[in-house]
Design a protein around this motif. Structure first.
Motif, mmCIF file in Angstrom:
data_model
loop_
_atom_site.group_PDB
_atom_site.id
_atom_site.type_symbol
_atom_site.label_atom_id
_atom_site.label_comp_id
_atom_site.label_asym_id
_atom_site.label_seq_id
_atom_site.Cartn_x
_atom_site.Cartn_y
_atom_site.Cartn_z
ATOM 1 N N UNK A 27 0.828 -1.204 0.000
ATOM 2 C CA UNK A 27 0.000 0.000 0.000
ATOM 3 C C UNK A 27 0.858 1.248 0.000
ATOM 4 N N UNK A 28 0.259 2.360 -0.404
ATOM 5 C CA UNK A 28 0.930 3.657 -0.371
ATOM 6 C C UNK A 28 -0.073 4.693 0.118
ATOM 7 N N UNK A 29 0.440 5.772 0.693
ATOM 8 C CA UNK A 29 -0.423 6.851 1.154
ATOM 9 C C UNK A 29 -0.804 7.708 -0.050
ATOM 10 N N UNK A 30 -2.098 7.822 -0.321
ATOM 11 C CA UNK A 30 -2.568 8.679 -1.415
ATOM 12 C C UNK A 30 -2.580 10.126 -0.958
ATOM 13 N N UNK A 31 -3.092 10.379 0.247
ATOM 14 C CA UNK A 31 -3.100 11.711 0.831
ATOM 15 C C UNK A 31 -3.449 11.599 2.315
ATOM 16 N N UNK A 32 -3.161 12.648 3.024
ATOM 17 C CA UNK A 32 -3.580 12.790 4.417
ATOM 18 C C UNK A 32 -4.499 13.974 4.432
ATOM 19 N N UNK A 33 -5.624 13.858 5.115
ATOM 20 C CA UNK A 33 -6.600 14.928 5.150
ATOM 21 C C UNK A 33 -7.246 15.033 6.514
ATOM 22 N N UNK A 34 -7.821 16.160 6.782
ATOM 23 C CA UNK A 34 -8.527 16.339 8.025
ATOM 24 C C UNK A 34 -9.776 15.463 7.969
ATOM 25 N N UNK A 35 -10.018 14.678 9.034
ATOM 26 C CA UNK A 35 -11.153 13.765 9.048
ATOM 27 C C UNK A 35 -12.454 14.547 9.196
#
Length: 185
Positions: A174-182
């Motif tokens: 797996x890879x991180x697509x994005x990090x976002x505020x939940x």
């Protein structure tokens, strides 16, 4: 063989065309020099022109109107979409670096995840930083994010959206697509 997703194309490292399907040119490049075959976003091809053979293959392979209504669209959510999102919490912020950790039940998933270059952090729909690395060697895996100097830090829950890696040489599934505020519950 590398697979392309929605809005992605094949490009040859020093070529002048982009390929929207697996044509003879792409297959030959993969057979002779696989490191020269790259997957890129359609918006990033620049002044490259579309491959004529790919256009012909796509024209022939277009589904009939009946088949279009029978096949599910790509935009339908997958049944296990929650498996592809890892909830995160803020454990620190220092000198523009944001440290995010996963809860114990999601640590195993985060340990199987890699970070690719230019993975964004989105807050309120705006890009507020970039994921620098994933420190999985710790008992509590951390995502390390470089905040944009102009961004205002917002405390609260975050989430990492995961996807399959773009690079065929990836060592993790797996890879991180994005990090976002939940989203607020």
């Amino acid at each position: 063989m590398p697979l392309i997703g929605e809005d992605q194309v094949y490009v040859v490292k020093y070529g002048t065309v982009y390929h929207s399907s697996w044509c003879q040119t792409v297959a030959e490049k993969w057979r002779t020099a696989p490191r020269g075959l790259l997957v890129a976003m359609s918006a990033e091809v620049g002044e490259r022109t579309p491959c004529q053979e790919c256009a012909r293959l796509l024209k022939v392979a277009k589904p009939s109107p009946v088949q279009k209504h029978q096949t599910p669209s790509r935009s339908t959510p997958q049944a296990n979409l929650t498996d592809w999102v890892v909830p995160l919490r803020v454990i620190g912020l220092a000198h523009g670096i944001l440290f995010l950790a996963a809860s114990p039940e999601h640590r195993g998933r985060l340990e199987q995840t890699a970070v690719e270059p230019a993975t964004p952090l989105y807050v309120g729909g705006q890009r507020d930083g970039m994921v620098v690395r994933l420190d999985a060697a710790r008992p509590e895996p951390l995502l390390v994010v470089q905040m944009d100097p102009r961004a205002t830090f917002r405390n609260g829950p975050y989430q990492a959206r995961l996807r399959h890696p773009l690079q065929r040489s990836a060592t993790k599934p797996l890879a991180v697509a994005c990090v976002e505020q939940a989203p607020e519950a």
